[in-house]
Design a protein around this motif. Structure first.
Motif, short mmCIF file in Angstrom:
data_model
loop_
_atom_site.label_atom_id
_atom_site.label_comp_id
_atom_site.label_asym_id
_atom_site.label_seq_id
_atom_site.Cartn_x
_atom_site.Cartn_y
_atom_site.Cartn_z
N LEU A 123 -46.20 -58.67 -30.38
CA LEU A 123 -45.10 -59.10 -31.22
C LEU A 123 -44.02 -59.75 -30.38
O LEU A 123 -43.55 -60.84 -30.66
CB LEU A 123 -44.46 -57.91 -31.92
CG LEU A 123 -45.10 -57.21 -33.07
CD1 LEU A 123 -44.19 -56.10 -33.51
CD2 LEU A 123 -45.30 -58.16 -34.19
N TYR A 146 -45.79 -49.36 -39.05
CA TYR A 146 -44.94 -48.59 -38.14
C TYR A 146 -44.19 -47.51 -38.92
O TYR A 146 -44.11 -46.36 -38.49
CB TYR A 146 -43.93 -49.51 -37.45
CG TYR A 146 -44.40 -50.09 -36.16
CD1 TYR A 146 -45.75 -50.21 -35.86
CD2 TYR A 146 -43.50 -50.53 -35.20
CE1 TYR A 146 -46.18 -50.75 -34.69
CE2 TYR A 146 -43.91 -51.08 -34.01
CZ TYR A 146 -45.25 -51.18 -33.76
OH TYR A 146 -45.67 -51.71 -32.58
N LEU A 177 -44.23 -43.53 -38.47
CA LEU A 177 -43.04 -42.74 -38.17
C LEU A 177 -42.84 -41.63 -39.19
O LEU A 177 -42.20 -40.63 -38.90
CB LEU A 177 -41.81 -43.65 -38.13
CG LEU A 177 -41.70 -44.51 -36.88
CD1 LEU A 177 -40.60 -45.52 -37.03
CD2 LEU A 177 -41.43 -43.64 -35.67
N TYR A 204 -40.31 -48.21 -31.00
CA TYR A 204 -41.28 -49.26 -31.38
C TYR A 204 -40.79 -49.99 -32.62
O TYR A 204 -40.93 -51.20 -32.74
CB TYR A 204 -42.62 -48.62 -31.69
CG TYR A 204 -43.39 -48.19 -30.48
CD1 TYR A 204 -43.97 -49.13 -29.65
CD2 TYR A 204 -43.58 -46.85 -30.20
CE1 TYR A 204 -44.72 -48.73 -28.56
CE2 TYR A 204 -44.32 -46.44 -29.12
CZ TYR A 204 -44.89 -47.38 -28.30
OH TYR A 204 -45.63 -47.00 -27.23
N TYR A 205 -40.24 -49.22 -33.54
CA TYR A 205 -39.80 -49.79 -34.80
C TYR A 205 -38.68 -50.80 -34.57
O TYR A 205 -38.62 -51.84 -35.22
CB TYR A 205 -39.34 -48.66 -35.72
CG TYR A 205 -38.99 -49.12 -37.10
CD1 TYR A 205 -39.98 -49.47 -37.99
CD2 TYR A 205 -37.67 -49.26 -37.49
CE1 TYR A 205 -39.68 -49.91 -39.25
CE2 TYR A 205 -37.36 -49.70 -38.75
CZ TYR A 205 -38.37 -50.02 -39.63
OH TYR A 205 -38.05 -50.48 -40.86
N ILE A 206 -37.80 -50.51 -33.62
CA ILE A 206 -36.70 -51.44 -33.37
C ILE A 206 -37.21 -52.77 -32.83
O ILE A 206 -36.76 -53.85 -33.25
CB ILE A 206 -35.69 -50.79 -32.40
CG1 ILE A 206 -34.99 -49.66 -33.14
CG2 ILE A 206 -34.67 -51.80 -31.92
CD1 ILE A 206 -34.04 -48.88 -32.30
N PHE A 207 -38.20 -52.70 -31.95
CA PHE A 207 -38.76 -53.96 -31.45
C PHE A 207 -39.39 -54.76 -32.59
O PHE A 207 -39.25 -55.98 -32.67
CB PHE A 207 -39.78 -53.70 -30.35
CG PHE A 207 -39.15 -53.28 -29.06
CD1 PHE A 207 -38.38 -54.18 -28.33
CD2 PHE A 207 -39.28 -51.99 -28.60
CE1 PHE A 207 -37.77 -53.79 -27.16
CE2 PHE A 207 -38.67 -51.59 -27.43
CZ PHE A 207 -37.92 -52.50 -26.70
N ALA A 208 -40.07 -54.05 -33.48
CA ALA A 208 -40.67 -54.75 -34.62
C ALA A 208 -39.60 -55.38 -35.50
O ALA A 208 -39.78 -56.48 -36.04
CB ALA A 208 -41.54 -53.79 -35.43
N LEU A 209 -38.46 -54.69 -35.63
CA LEU A 209 -37.35 -55.24 -36.43
C LEU A 209 -36.84 -56.54 -35.86
O LEU A 209 -36.69 -57.54 -36.57
CB LEU A 209 -36.20 -54.24 -36.45
CG LEU A 209 -36.22 -53.14 -37.48
CD1 LEU A 209 -35.02 -52.24 -37.25
CD2 LEU A 209 -36.16 -53.74 -38.84
N GLU A 237 -32.26 -43.32 -32.69
CA GLU A 237 -32.17 -41.88 -32.45
C GLU A 237 -31.01 -41.63 -31.51
O GLU A 237 -30.92 -42.23 -30.46
CB GLU A 237 -33.47 -41.38 -31.81
CG GLU A 237 -34.61 -41.33 -32.78
CD GLU A 237 -35.94 -41.18 -32.08
OE1 GLU A 237 -35.95 -40.70 -30.94
OE2 GLU A 237 -36.94 -41.57 -32.67
N LYS A 281 -41.95 -42.60 -31.31
CA LYS A 281 -40.53 -42.84 -31.19
C LYS A 281 -40.13 -44.01 -32.09
O LYS A 281 -40.92 -44.91 -32.32
CB LYS A 281 -40.19 -43.19 -29.75
CG LYS A 281 -40.37 -42.04 -28.82
CD LYS A 281 -39.95 -42.41 -27.44
CE LYS A 281 -40.90 -43.42 -26.84
NZ LYS A 281 -40.68 -43.59 -25.41
N ALA A 282 -38.89 -43.99 -32.54
CA ALA A 282 -38.41 -45.07 -33.38
C ALA A 282 -38.22 -46.35 -32.58
O ALA A 282 -37.99 -47.42 -33.13
CB ALA A 282 -37.10 -44.67 -34.04
N LEU A 334 -44.55 -53.89 -39.68
CA LEU A 334 -43.36 -53.05 -39.87
C LEU A 334 -43.69 -51.90 -40.83
O LEU A 334 -43.31 -50.74 -40.58
CB LEU A 334 -42.25 -53.91 -40.45
CG LEU A 334 -40.84 -53.49 -40.11
CD1 LEU A 334 -40.64 -53.57 -38.62
CD2 LEU A 334 -39.85 -54.40 -40.81
#
Lengths: 120, 411, 103, 164
Positions: free
Chosen positions: B180, D71, D75, A62-67, D163, A59-60, D68
């Motif tokens: 993180l 990730y 993705l 995870y990416y948002i948390f990394a951002l 999303e 899911k994206a 990042l």
């Protein structure tokens, strides 16, 4: 200043030695599997034969948390010198740092209100 | 007797004297001493870890009402002291299974990186008063620690990716989401400490160096002056070292062990050791930043006591860690993330702003007692505010959701 | 023998050129971003080398290096987000196939 | 002398890793090489007596940007399977151009005499940076703008990637 890093460099070598030692001793002892079978070396999936490839889609979220993390991380690079000089700063200079933090807080609140911090 | 007062430094000087007498040039002797120091600093955490494994088994057995390692059925030495050695031998001699389809180099590199990062943190830790008792009193001190602990993240991703296992990949993703996230409250609370140290030590001194953080706690330890950052730092550190209640990386009942799933024998042991080293490092950091490090009675007359106090404080914090580990249940992932992003991070951002401004408003000539008092009061007020906000939020949620309809806990 | 400023500059230039090569020839969008990161690092080496060798007492070079970090972070955040969004819509990150803007 | 040796070591690590980044077939390996290149650059920063930036390099690049990128790779995992050519068809031309650019730049750097000063970095260099960053006459404004930039990047990226 560089003299201090001599120690850090040697410690790095010691750490590397430690890591390689722990890694290398079993290897040198030749504790290889005596009997190998495809069942033994299969990826462990609670007893079932693995199905499909391991790199499943994510899911994206995870990416948002990394951002968010990245943004706060970069903020830290600015704030550490600021905090270091804290005693020497005038009051307005401290306020500048506070504004910097408040702007990022606003970003966090925006992301929060958008619902991007929810775990879906 | 005089020798014993500062025994560690004296032994160092004695060895260096021997080397110079043996005909070595002074720079060469210095280099050799640096190497010896690096070995001592590098192996100290490992020694503590071996002891810690024993202590952890004993204490957790007591808490769980179980028999400890001394009564495991076979002979394990007095008080089970031989148990850790047996553990080490077992770990070294186990069969090393190589799973199919792994990406060999990252797979093997990951445990090494974990161990290296865990050792590197100790370079800046002050073991006692004076410049001799720190490996390298770098002027970036605490930032160096943060840098190396965040570099260890990558090892988790490498392990997860290269293991060719779905559980490992999911575990790696979770691990990184957790590690993180909790790094941010950790570094924000350290920022508060750095600001306060800066106004305690005045124009001289470098508030980032751990040695001057200890020196700034001359009047009062920071646990009392800054209870809020101490709390935030400790909670965030628990998450960083994968301790309960934030033990989501391993989560043996859902993820079967996360990134470590495909590791066996000593490679798994390195993850294990790395985890314990992490908890020792975090305890040492907490002891240094908030409990006054080597400070304690009679350190002025006998500096070697400083090392003893420091180790005792580490031991105390390790027991706190064990206690948390044994008594708390594991959070769900949404609770874990919400606790960080919706509570700890906003709280510490707010605390930085308030403490930064308040501390600047205190006139420069104020005694350190007055400053400490005002800071403590500010901290308490912020804590009460946070509690009030939480209480209101809970109330509103309860009003919105009728009783019995799964109220979200801890969010 | 001391390391001269020119050496750092040449090293940074080499790093920049490697990054440039990566940006211009790779087909994968993520790989292109990696090339950009290399170039930004080269810039930072230059900034800090100039700071070290021409005016170590001032803060100019360091401040600029810090701003480059901020820019790099912003670039990587938005760039990767774009790549993820493109992948979601078109199932590819091959730059030779992403030609929506061409017509 | 030691400095020279270390410079050569770190420089070699950085360059070799960078070349591996742009030539690696497996993208995950490319990221790992990229992290090694960042590590080499951190070593160079230590040699330049900017340890804060060396630590920040580990902190930001290895801790945040590396994660990042990984990730993003996960993705877009389809890329791991596709057997498309690694590079586009202009690679030879670009390689020649890059080498030429390097030659020209090196020639320029060696041509010019730089106004270097032989001065040690003071112990307070980081504090001067902190003071300069919030000094309204110097970097006070860019400092705030950096914050705005980060906020904008965050908001933009979250909007793009969510999303719905």
């Amino acid at each position: 200043m560089l003299e201090q890093f001599t120690f850090v460099g040697f410690l790095f070598l010691v750490a590397l030695f430690l890591g390689l030692f722990m890694f290398g001793v079993p290897w040198l002892l030749r504790l290889r599997p005596r009997k190998s079978s495809s069942y033994k070396s299969d990826p462990y999936e609670c007893g079932l034969r693995p199905h499909g490839e391991a790199w499943v889609q994510f899911k994206a979220q995870y990416y948002i948390f990394a951002l968010v993390f990245l943004v706060f991380d970069v903020e830290a690079v600015f704030l550490f010198p600021w905090a270091l000089a804290y005693h020497h700063l005038a009051f307005y200079a401290v306020l500048e740092g506070v504004i910097f933090i408040l702007l990022l807080t606003a970003a966090l609140i925006y992301v929060w209100r958008k619902g991007a911090l929810e775990w879906m | 007797m005089d020798f014993l007062r500062n025994a560690i430094v004296e032994i160092g000087l004695w060895i260096e004297g021997l080397l110079i007498n043996a005909g070595l040039a002074e720079p060469a002797a210095d280099v050799i001493m640096t190497v010896v120091g690096a070995f001592v600093v590098g192996f100290t955490p490992l020694m503590i870890v071996v002891f810690l494994i024993w202590m952890y088994r004993k204490v957790s057995a007591r808490i769980g009402g179980r028999m400890g390692p001394n009564s495991s059925g076979t002979w394990a030495g007095p008080w089970g002291l031989v148990q850790p050695i047996a553990d080490v031998i077992k770990m070294f001699t186990k069969e090393d299974i190589r799973p199919q389809g792994i990406d060999v180099i990252p797979y093997n590199l990951a445990p090494i990186i974990i161990v290296v990062a865990a050792v590197m943190i100790w370079a800046v830790m002050p073991f006692g008063p004076g410049a001799e008792m720190v490996g390298a009193d770098l002027n970036i001190g605490i930032f160096y620690v943060l840098a190396f602990s965040s570099a260890a993240l990558i090892a988790f991703l490498m392990a997860g990716w290269s293991s060719n296992n779905k559980y490992a990949v999911v575990g790696a993703f979770r691990a990184v989401a957790q590690l993180l996230g909790y790094e941010i409250p950790q570094l924000l609370s350290i920022l508060i400490v750095v600001m306060v140290v800066s106004s305690f030590v005045g124009p001289q001194g470098n508030p980032l160096s751990l040695q001057s953080i200890v020196e700034a706690q001359e009047g009062m330890i920071f646990l009392v002056v800054l209870p809020l950052p101490a709390l935030v730092f400790w909670l965030a550190s628990l998450a960083e070292i994968n301790a309960r209640p934030f033990e989501l990386l391993e989560a043996e009942s859902e993820l079967v062990a996360g990134v470590q799933i495909e590791y066996s024998a000593m490679k798994w042991g390195m993850f294990y050791v790395g985890e314990f080293m992490g908890s020792v490092a975090v305890s040492a950091l907490f002891a240094t930043i908030f409990l006054g490090g080597w400070r304690g009675p009679w350190v002025d007359t006998a500096p070697v006591l400083g090392t003893v106090w420091f180790l005792l404080k580490i031991l105390f914090m390790l027991n706190v860690w064990t206690f948390f580990q044994m008594t708390l249940p594991r959070l769900r992932i949404d609770q874990m993330l919400a606790f960080n992003w919706k509570f700890l991070v906003p709280l510490s951002l707010f605390a930085i702003c308030v403490i930064g401004v308040v501390n600047k408003l205190i006139p420069e000539g104020a005694t350190s007692w007055l400053r400490s008092g005002i800071l403590l009061a500010t901290n308490v007020v912020i804590l009460l505010l946070a509690w009030a906000v939480l209480a209101i939020g809970k109330r509103r949620r309860e009003l919105r959701a009728p009783a019995g309809a799964g109220v979200e806990v801890g969010a | 023998m001391m390391v001269q400023l020119e050496w750092y500059l040449i090293l940074a230039a080499a790093l920049f050129c490697v990054g440039l090569y990566g940006v211009l020839v790779r087909r994968n969008a993520v790989a292109i971003l990696m090339g950009i990161e290399l170039m930004l690092n080269a810039v930072n080496i230059n900034l800090l080398a100039f700071w070290r060798f021409t005016e170590p007492a001032a803060a100019t070079g360091q401040a600029f290096a810090a701003f480059v970090y901020a820019v790099a972070a912003a670039e990587v955040a938005v760039g990767l987000a774009l790549i993820v969004a493109i992948y979601r819509n078109r199932q590819t990150v091959d730059m030779d196939q992403i030609n929506l803007l061409k017509w | 002398m030691t400095q020279l040796v270390l410079f050569v070591i770190f420089g070699a690590i950085t360059l070799a890793a960078a070349i591996a980044v742009v030539t690696a077939r497996n993208l995950f390996h490319a990221v790992l090489w990229l992290l090694l290149a960042f590590f080499g650059v951190a070593g160079l920063y230590v040699l330049l007596e900017a340890p804060f930036f060396a630590a920040a390099q580990l902190f930001i690049y290895m801790g945040a940007i590396g994660v990042l990128i990984i990730y993003a790779l996960m993705l877009t995992r389809g890329v791991m399977r596709q057997q498309v050519p690694l590079v586009n068809d202009q690679w030879a031309l670009v390689a020649v151009l890059a080498v030429a650019l390097l030659a020209v730049l090196s020639w320029l750097f060696l041509q010019h005499t730089w106004p270097t000063v032989d001065q040690a970095v003071g112990p307070d260099s980081l504090r001067t940076l902190g003071e300069a960053l919030v000094d309204p006459g110097r970097y006070g404004f860019p400092f705030e703008v950096a914050s705005v930039l980060l906020v904008m990047a965050l908001i933009g990226a979250v909007t793009i990637v969510r999303e719905r």
